[in-house]
Structure formats: C-alpha cells, structure tokens
Design a protein around this motif. Structure first.
Motif, PDB file in Angstrom:
ATOM      1  N   VAL A  13      -4.804 -10.433   4.720  1.00 14.08           N
ATOM      2  CA  VAL A  13      -4.963  -9.875   3.538  1.00 14.08           C
ATOM      3  C   VAL A  13      -3.824  -9.086   2.845  1.00 14.08           C
ATOM      4  O   VAL A  13      -4.142  -9.112   1.549  1.00 14.08           O
ATOM      5  N   LEU A  14      -3.283  -8.337   3.613  1.00 13.43           N
ATOM      6  CA  LEU A  14      -1.854  -7.479   2.930  1.00 13.43           C
ATOM      7  C   LEU A  14      -1.224  -8.125   2.602  1.00 13.43           C
ATOM      8  O   LEU A  14      -0.139  -8.302   1.114  1.00 13.43           O
ATOM      9  N   ARG A  15      -1.047  -9.670   3.338  1.00 13.41           N
ATOM     10  CA  ARG A  15      -0.269 -10.232   2.504  1.00 13.41           C
ATOM     11  C   ARG A  15      -0.420 -10.580   1.562  1.00 13.41           C
ATOM     12  O   ARG A  15       1.085 -11.212   0.310  1.00 13.41           O
ATOM     13  N   LYS A  16      -1.530 -11.252   0.862  1.00 11.32           N
ATOM     14  CA  LYS A  16      -1.683 -11.576  -0.222  1.00 11.32           C
ATOM     15  C   LYS A  16      -1.215 -10.621  -1.121  1.00 11.32           C
ATOM     16  O   LYS A  16      -0.530 -10.252  -2.361  1.00 11.32           O
ATOM     17  N   LEU A  17      -1.210  -9.299  -1.146  1.00  8.00           N
ATOM     18  CA  LEU A  17      -0.257  -8.476  -2.251  1.00  8.00           C
ATOM     19  C   LEU A  17       0.469  -8.226  -1.693  1.00  8.00           C
ATOM     20  O   LEU A  17       1.142  -7.715  -2.822  1.00  8.00           O
ATOM     21  N   ALA A  18       0.651  -7.735  -0.585  1.00 13.73           N
ATOM     22  CA  ALA A  18       2.157  -7.522  -0.384  1.00 13.73           C
ATOM     23  C   ALA A  18       3.215  -8.951  -1.509  1.00 13.73           C
ATOM     24  O   ALA A  18       4.482  -8.188  -0.929  1.00 13.73           O
ATOM     25  N   ASP A  19       3.285 -10.049  -1.097  1.00 16.43           N
ATOM     26  CA  ASP A  19       3.981 -11.451  -1.998  1.00 16.43           C
ATOM     27  C   ASP A  19       4.310 -11.038  -3.076  1.00 16.43           C
ATOM     28  O   ASP A  19       4.803 -11.933  -3.768  1.00 16.43           O
ATOM     29  N   LEU A  33      -5.773  -4.647  12.725  1.00 18.31           N
ATOM     30  CA  LEU A  33      -5.386  -3.731  11.015  1.00 18.31           C
ATOM     31  C   LEU A  33      -3.963  -4.188  10.795  1.00 18.31           C
ATOM     32  O   LEU A  33      -3.126  -3.683  11.872  1.00 18.31           O
ATOM     33  N   TRP A  34      -3.423  -3.767   9.259  1.00 15.28           N
ATOM     34  CA  TRP A  34      -2.287  -3.555   8.634  1.00 15.28           C
ATOM     35  C   TRP A  34      -1.890  -2.430   7.711  1.00 15.28           C
ATOM     36  O   TRP A  34      -3.359  -2.704   7.673  1.00 15.28           O
ATOM     37  N   LEU A  35      -1.058  -1.878   8.060  1.00 12.82           N
ATOM     38  CA  LEU A  35      -0.721  -0.938   6.471  1.00 12.82           C
ATOM     39  C   LEU A  35       0.099  -1.418   5.636  1.00 12.82           C
ATOM     40  O   LEU A  35       1.258  -1.659   6.364  1.00 12.82           O
ATOM     41  N   LEU A  36       0.196  -0.805   4.645  1.00 14.15           N
ATOM     42  CA  LEU A  36       0.810  -0.632   3.070  1.00 14.15           C
ATOM     43  C   LEU A  36       0.812   0.626   3.057  1.00 14.15           C
ATOM     44  O   LEU A  36      -0.281   0.960   2.490  1.00 14.15           O
ATOM     45  N   PRO A  37       1.818   0.848   3.085  1.00  9.29           N
ATOM     46  CA  PRO A  37       2.346   2.571   2.666  1.00  9.29           C
ATOM     47  C   PRO A  37       2.577   2.386   1.195  1.00  9.29           C
ATOM     48  O   PRO A  37       2.581   1.507   0.536  1.00  9.29           O
ATOM     49  N   MET A  38       1.747   3.515   0.601  1.00  7.65           N
ATOM     50  CA  MET A  38       2.064   3.699  -0.685  1.00  7.65           C
ATOM     51  C   MET A  38       3.340   4.374  -1.605  1.00  7.65           C
ATOM     52  O   MET A  38       3.115   5.502  -1.456  1.00  7.65           O
ATOM     53  N   ARG A  66      -7.806  -3.488  -9.264  1.00 11.90           N
ATOM     54  CA  ARG A  66      -7.795  -5.027  -9.375  1.00 11.90           C
ATOM     55  C   ARG A  66      -7.100  -5.563  -8.384  1.00 11.90           C
ATOM     56  O   ARG A  66      -7.281  -6.755  -8.424  1.00 11.90           O
ATOM     57  N   LEU A  67      -6.152  -4.964  -7.980  1.00  9.29           N
ATOM     58  CA  LEU A  67      -5.428  -5.767  -7.196  1.00  9.29           C
ATOM     59  C   LEU A  67      -6.626  -6.114  -5.664  1.00  9.29           C
ATOM     60  O   LEU A  67      -6.859  -6.695  -5.096  1.00  9.29           O
ATOM     61  N   LEU A  68      -6.723  -4.666  -5.379  1.00 12.60           N
ATOM     62  CA  LEU A  68      -7.473  -4.208  -4.686  1.00 12.60           C
ATOM     63  C   LEU A  68      -9.027  -5.064  -4.384  1.00 12.60           C
ATOM     64  O   LEU A  68      -9.268  -5.798  -3.082  1.00 12.60           O
ATOM     65  N   THR A  69      -9.334  -5.361  -5.552  1.00 16.77           N
ATOM     66  CA  THR A  69     -10.963  -6.277  -6.026  1.00 16.77           C
ATOM     67  C   THR A  69     -10.305  -7.809  -5.919  1.00 16.77           C
ATOM     68  O   THR A  69     -10.811  -8.503  -4.801  1.00 16.77           O
ATOM     69  N   ALA A  70      -9.169  -8.424  -6.462  1.00 19.79           N
ATOM     70  CA  ALA A  70      -8.989  -8.503  -6.040  1.00 19.79           C
ATOM     71  C   ALA A  70      -8.055  -9.653  -4.328  1.00 19.79           C
ATOM     72  O   ALA A  70      -8.550 -11.044  -3.757  1.00 19.79           O
ATOM     73  N   CYS A  71      -7.428  -9.064  -3.976  1.00 21.37           N
ATOM     74  CA  CYS A  71      -7.341  -9.400  -2.146  1.00 21.37           C
ATOM     75  C   CYS A  71      -8.029  -9.224  -1.306  1.00 21.37           C
ATOM     76  O   CYS A  71      -8.999  -9.626  -0.738  1.00 21.37           O
ATOM     77  N   SER A  72     -10.003  -8.520  -1.523  1.00 15.68           N
ATOM     78  CA  SER A  72     -11.037  -8.266  -0.980  1.00 15.68           C
ATOM     79  C   SER A  72     -11.144  -9.561  -0.799  1.00 15.68           C
ATOM     80  O   SER A  72     -12.660 -10.028  -0.791  1.00 15.68           O
ATOM     81  N   GLU A  73     -10.685 -10.210  -1.554  1.00 19.75           N
ATOM     82  CA  GLU A  73     -11.740 -12.348  -2.315  1.00 19.75           C
ATOM     83  C   GLU A  73     -11.748 -12.491  -0.954  1.00 19.75           C
ATOM     84  O   GLU A  73     -12.090 -13.271  -0.347  1.00 19.75           O
ATOM     85  N   THR A  74     -10.857 -12.333   0.169  1.00 22.02           N
ATOM     86  CA  THR A  74     -10.627 -12.985   1.550  1.00 22.02           C
ATOM     87  C   THR A  74     -10.367 -12.012   2.239  1.00 22.02           C
ATOM     88  O   THR A  74     -10.001 -12.364   3.847  1.00 22.02           O
ATOM     89  N   GLY A  75     -10.718 -11.380   2.472  1.00 21.35           N
ATOM     90  CA  GLY A  75     -11.781  -9.633   3.569  1.00 21.35           C
ATOM     91  C   GLY A  75     -11.577  -8.297   2.723  1.00 21.35           C
ATOM     92  O   GLY A  75     -11.220  -8.444   1.839  1.00 21.35           O
ATOM     93  N   PRO A  76     -12.327  -7.973   3.889  1.00 15.24           N
ATOM     94  CA  PRO A  76     -11.817  -6.533   3.425  1.00 15.24           C
ATOM     95  C   PRO A  76     -10.439  -5.695   3.548  1.00 15.24           C
ATOM     96  O   PRO A  76     -10.055  -5.835   4.227  1.00 15.24           O
ATOM     97  N   VAL A  77     -10.805  -4.361   2.775  1.00 10.91           N
ATOM     98  CA  VAL A  77      -9.734  -3.740   2.347  1.00 10.91           C
ATOM     99  C   VAL A  77      -9.734  -2.368   1.961  1.00 10.91           C
ATOM    100  O   VAL A  77     -10.594  -2.138   0.643  1.00 10.91           O
ATOM    101  N   ALA A  78      -9.367  -1.283   2.633  1.00 11.28           N
ATOM    102  CA  ALA A  78      -9.696  -0.219   1.754  1.00 11.28           C
ATOM    103  C   ALA A  78      -7.982   0.689   1.362  1.00 11.28           C
ATOM    104  O   ALA A  78      -6.669   0.094   1.500  1.00 11.28           O
ATOM    105  N   TYR A  79      -7.926   1.890   0.444  1.00 11.92           N
ATOM    106  CA  TYR A  79      -7.521   2.167   0.096  1.00 11.92           C
ATOM    107  C   TYR A  79      -8.160   3.880   0.896  1.00 11.92           C
ATOM    108  O   TYR A  79      -8.992   3.916   0.445  1.00 11.92           O
TER     109      TYR A  79
END
Length: 167
Positions: A13-19, A33-38, A66-79
């Motif tokens: 899920v994070l790779r979708k955002l990170a890429d 679980l993985w972490l994407l530091p802001m 918007r980005l988190l909503t799109a990422c969550s289509e492939t699995g849950p994501v938290a900020y």
C-alpha cells in the motif's frame, strides 16, 4: 521528546504512494507494517496548492487526504502524528480503507487520559491489523518507539528492523 508524523500501512500500500515521488522513504516496522515518514521534502512534493487541509493534523500537506483515499483502495492506510515532551503531549490518527475514512480523526489532547480503547495511534494500528501481544500497546508492539523524531527514521542505518519486531 518524541515527535512523529507518518503514514503507516503494509509495504504494498505504501509503495503506491511512495512510488509517486522521489522524496518518499518507506521503512519497515513490525507485524508486516511499514512507515512513510512525513519529511519536509515529502510534504512539499505532495502538497496541493489551495486544497483543503486534513482536519486536526498539523503536518499533513494540503490535499493529502486525496492521496491517502486513493492508496486505501488497495488496503487500509493510517496517517498519524504524535508530539510529546517530558511525558506530556498529543496524538492524532485517522485511517482510510476502501476509499473512505473508517476511523477518526481521533485526537488525544495534552493532559487528557488515554481512553480504555487505547491511544489514537494504537487504535489506528489495530485497525491496520497490529496486535498488542505481550507489549504494553500496539504502538510498542510494532516498534514506533525505536526513534524519537520523524527525521531519525530517514537515516539509512536506522531503516533496518530489529529482530524482535520481525514476527
């Protein structure tokens, strides 16, 4: 002092955002679980001018929902955000899944007692599948106490996962 602003999800899920940006750094936690530091660079790269801010957070870029909503289509994501000094501080968390908000935003204000359901970040981690196990809470179980500041997660030598968190 403890300060964290990050996105948490499974690696896929994070790779979708990170890429989508070279400013992203994905770091392993425990329990798959993985972490994407802001980081400041990531903030600048994903902020959308004149988009609404994420309510209740102080370092979520405008339009980030918007980005988190799109990422969550492939699995849950938290900020999540946490800011503590001398034992006093705040926590805020929100979880998206299947394109919609499913938890939060939850906020624990300074001086407010922790709810019996757990802190906002522990509740978010639970929603992502983390289990407390023998640890005090999900926060500890996945290893979020490993570093005291968001930027510390970005150092190459700090990105490996301790053996006790690999299960």
């Amino acid at each position: 002092m403890y300060c964290l602003q990050a996105v948490i999800a499974t690696e896929s899920v994070l790779r979708k955002l990170a890429d989508s940006t070279t400013e992203a750094c994905v770091v392993p936690l425990g329990q798959h679980l993985w972490l994407l530091p802001m980081s400041d660079g990531l903030f600048d790269a994903v902020a959308i001018a004149e988009a609404p801010e994420l309510n209740g957070f102080w370092k979520a870029p405008a339009g980030f929902d918007r980005l988190l909503t799109a990422c969550s289509e492939t699995g849950p994501v938290a900020y999540v955000e946490a800011d503590y000094f001398g034992g006093a501080g705040t926590q805020t968390a929100q979880v998206w899944d299947a394109g919609k908000v499913v938890l939060g935003p939850l906020r624990l204000a300074e001086g407010e007692p922790s709810p019996t359901t757990g802190t906002p970040i522990s509740q978010a981690l639970r929603r992502l599948g983390a289990a407390r196990g023998s640890h005090v809470d999900e926060f500890s179980a996945v290893g979020l106490g490993r570093h005291r500041d968001t930027d510390d997660w970005l150092s190459p030598m700090n990105r490996s996962m301790p053996d006790e968190l690999t299960t």
